[in-house]
Design an enzyme around this catalytic site. Structure first.
Site, PDB file in Angstrom:
ATOM      1  N   ASP A  48       0.838  -1.207   0.000  1.00  0.00           N
ATOM      2  CA  ASP A  48       0.000   0.000   0.000  1.00  0.00           C
ATOM      3  C   ASP A  48       0.875   1.259   0.000  1.00  0.00           C
ATOM      4  OD1 ASP A  48       0.867  -0.088   2.626  1.00  0.00           O
ATOM      5  OD2 ASP A  48      -1.128   0.150   3.527  1.00  0.00           O
ATOM      6  N   SER A  49       2.206   1.063   0.009  1.00  0.00           N
ATOM      7  CA  SER A  49       3.118   2.192  -0.222  1.00  0.00           C
ATOM      8  C   SER A  49       2.849   2.810  -1.590  1.00  0.00           C
ATOM      9  CB  SER A  49       4.576   1.735  -0.115  1.00  0.00           C
ATOM     10  OG  SER A  49       4.814   0.601  -0.915  1.00  0.00           O
ATOM     11  N   ASP A  87      -1.135  -6.371  -0.294  1.00  0.00           N
ATOM     12  CA  ASP A  87      -1.281  -5.657   0.975  1.00  0.00           C
ATOM     13  C   ASP A  87      -2.746  -5.288   1.229  1.00  0.00           C
ATOM     14  OD1 ASP A  87       0.226  -4.842   3.111  1.00  0.00           O
ATOM     15  OD2 ASP A  87       1.135  -3.118   2.088  1.00  0.00           O
ATOM     16  N   LYS A 116      -0.988  -9.430   3.221  1.00  0.00           N
ATOM     17  CA  LYS A 116      -0.255  -8.861   4.358  1.00  0.00           C
ATOM     18  C   LYS A 116      -1.145  -7.854   5.068  1.00  0.00           C
ATOM     19  CE  LYS A 116       3.209  -5.694   3.986  1.00  0.00           C
ATOM     20  NZ  LYS A 116       2.634  -4.611   4.802  1.00  0.00           N
ATOM     21  N   GLU A 118      -1.268  -5.186   8.825  1.00  0.00           N
ATOM     22  CA  GLU A 118      -0.447  -4.551   9.858  1.00  0.00           C
ATOM     23  C   GLU A 118      -1.055  -4.733  11.246  1.00  0.00           C
ATOM     24  OE1 GLU A 118       0.307  -0.461   8.843  1.00  0.00           O
ATOM     25  OE2 GLU A 118       1.015  -0.981   6.834  1.00  0.00           O
ATOM     26  N   GLU A 189       9.237  -3.706  10.777  1.00  0.00           N
ATOM     27  CA  GLU A 189       9.657  -2.422  10.185  1.00  0.00           C
ATOM     28  C   GLU A 189      10.037  -1.412  11.262  1.00  0.00           C
ATOM     29  OE1 GLU A 189       6.986  -0.723   7.290  1.00  0.00           O
ATOM     30  OE2 GLU A 189       8.154   1.154   7.179  1.00  0.00           O
TER      31      GLU A 189
HETATM   32  O1  KIV Z   1       3.518  -1.092   1.619  1.00  0.00           O
HETATM   33  C1  KIV Z   1       4.712  -1.427   1.660  1.00  0.00           C
HETATM   34  O2  KIV Z   1       5.499  -1.192   0.727  1.00  0.00           O
HETATM   35  C2  KIV Z   1       5.167  -2.112   2.854  1.00  0.00           C
HETATM   36  C3  KIV Z   1       6.644  -2.357   2.990  1.00  0.00           C
HETATM   37  C4  KIV Z   1       7.365  -1.105   3.244  1.00  0.00           C
HETATM   38  C5  KIV Z   1       6.930  -3.404   4.004  1.00  0.00           C
HETATM   39  O3  KIV Z   1       4.391  -2.448   3.683  1.00  0.00           O
END
Ligand code: KIV
Length: 271
Positions: A48-49, A87, A116, A118, A189
């Protein structure tokens, strides 16, 4: 032709046992997915970056599930040997375990081979519910960007003793909770190296670090940082190339040639 074997979720656990380190990098589209796959990366994270790297937001909170489905689909279409992890964005799993399962199904149908999310103790129920429908889950603890407001920004976690969110003992509890809930791996992280190493020694699942030192079982970075496309000066980021300068100078030359009339020349024109 990419001859290596397809990476699967069980490989991650096997590699932890054998001591083989795991490389993970982000990608948000098919072209970059093919490039990082050709380079031999083990895991592609459709992170989600994308909200910060591609969409121009200052944090990841605005990213929604529909956008993550779109980017996951684009990456999956590349047909990589690398494992594809999708994500779950903010707001797509926090409301209930049912919501977490439904969002994970959406990412899986888009092509994610693992999802993934959080958090630690507080998302254990969601992780357990997702794994019950046989969708592999990767946890993410420490500096969790979706907790931007609680942390007061993107701040290193685990530096103070105690059980408050983000404190040292709590991060150990978060790691255990994620493991016990059934996660196949966990991203750590933005925590001191010594704590990430301790977590890696204490849990039985692979740990993948970012800004967490060299003691984890694997590492992840954002692709645009690795390529030097971003201007990030964060301590834990390394630019392995300077594609930003190359891109600016290529486009400058194009602009100059259009301005001077040198482009297109005869070789690039039809007769
Ligand atoms: O969204 C992302 O790119 C991440 C990584 C920085 C681990 O969660």
């Amino acid at each position: 032709m990419n001859e290596r074997k397809k990476v699967t979720v069980p490989d991650l656990g096997r590699w932890r046992e054998s001591g083989r380190r795991i490389s993970m990098i982000t990608a948000y589209d098919a072209m970059f997915a093919r490039i990082v796959d050709e380079a031999g990366v083990d895991v592609i994270l459709v992170g989600d970056s994308v909200g910060m790297v591609v969409q121009g937001h200052s944090n990841t909170i605005p990213v929604d599930l529909g956008e993550m489905v779109y980017h996951t689909r684009n990456v999956a279409r590349a047909g990589t040997k690398a494992l594809v992890v999708g994500d779950l964005p903010f707001g797509s799993y926090q409301a209930s375990s049912q919501q977490a399962v439904e969002s994970s199904i959406a990412l899986t149908k888009a092509g994610a081979e693992c999802v993934k999310l959080e958090g630690g103790v507080h998302v254990a129920d969601a992780i357990a519910a997702i794994t019950r429908v046989d969708i592999p889950v990767m946890g993410h603890i420490g500096l969790t960007p979706q907790s931007f407001h609680r942390m007061g920004g993107h701040k290193v976690q685990g530096r103070v003793e105690g059980y408050e969110a983000g404190s040292r003992n709590r991060l150990l509890e978060d790691a255990y909770a994620v493991e016990q809930a059934g996660a196949c791996a966990v991203v750590i992280e933005g925590v001191p190296m010594e704590l990430a190493t301790e977590i890696t020694m204490k849990v039985g699942i692979p740990t993948i670090g970012i800004g967490a030192g060299n003691g984890c079982n694997g590492q992840v970075l954002v692709l645009h940082d690795v390529l030097g496309l971003s201007e990030s000066k964060l301590k834990f980021v390394k630019h392995y190339a300077d594609l930003r300068s190359s891109a600016v100078s290529a486009v400058q030359r194009y602009v100059d040639e259009v301005g001077s009339g040198a482009w297109p020349d005869a070789d690039h024109s039809f007769k």
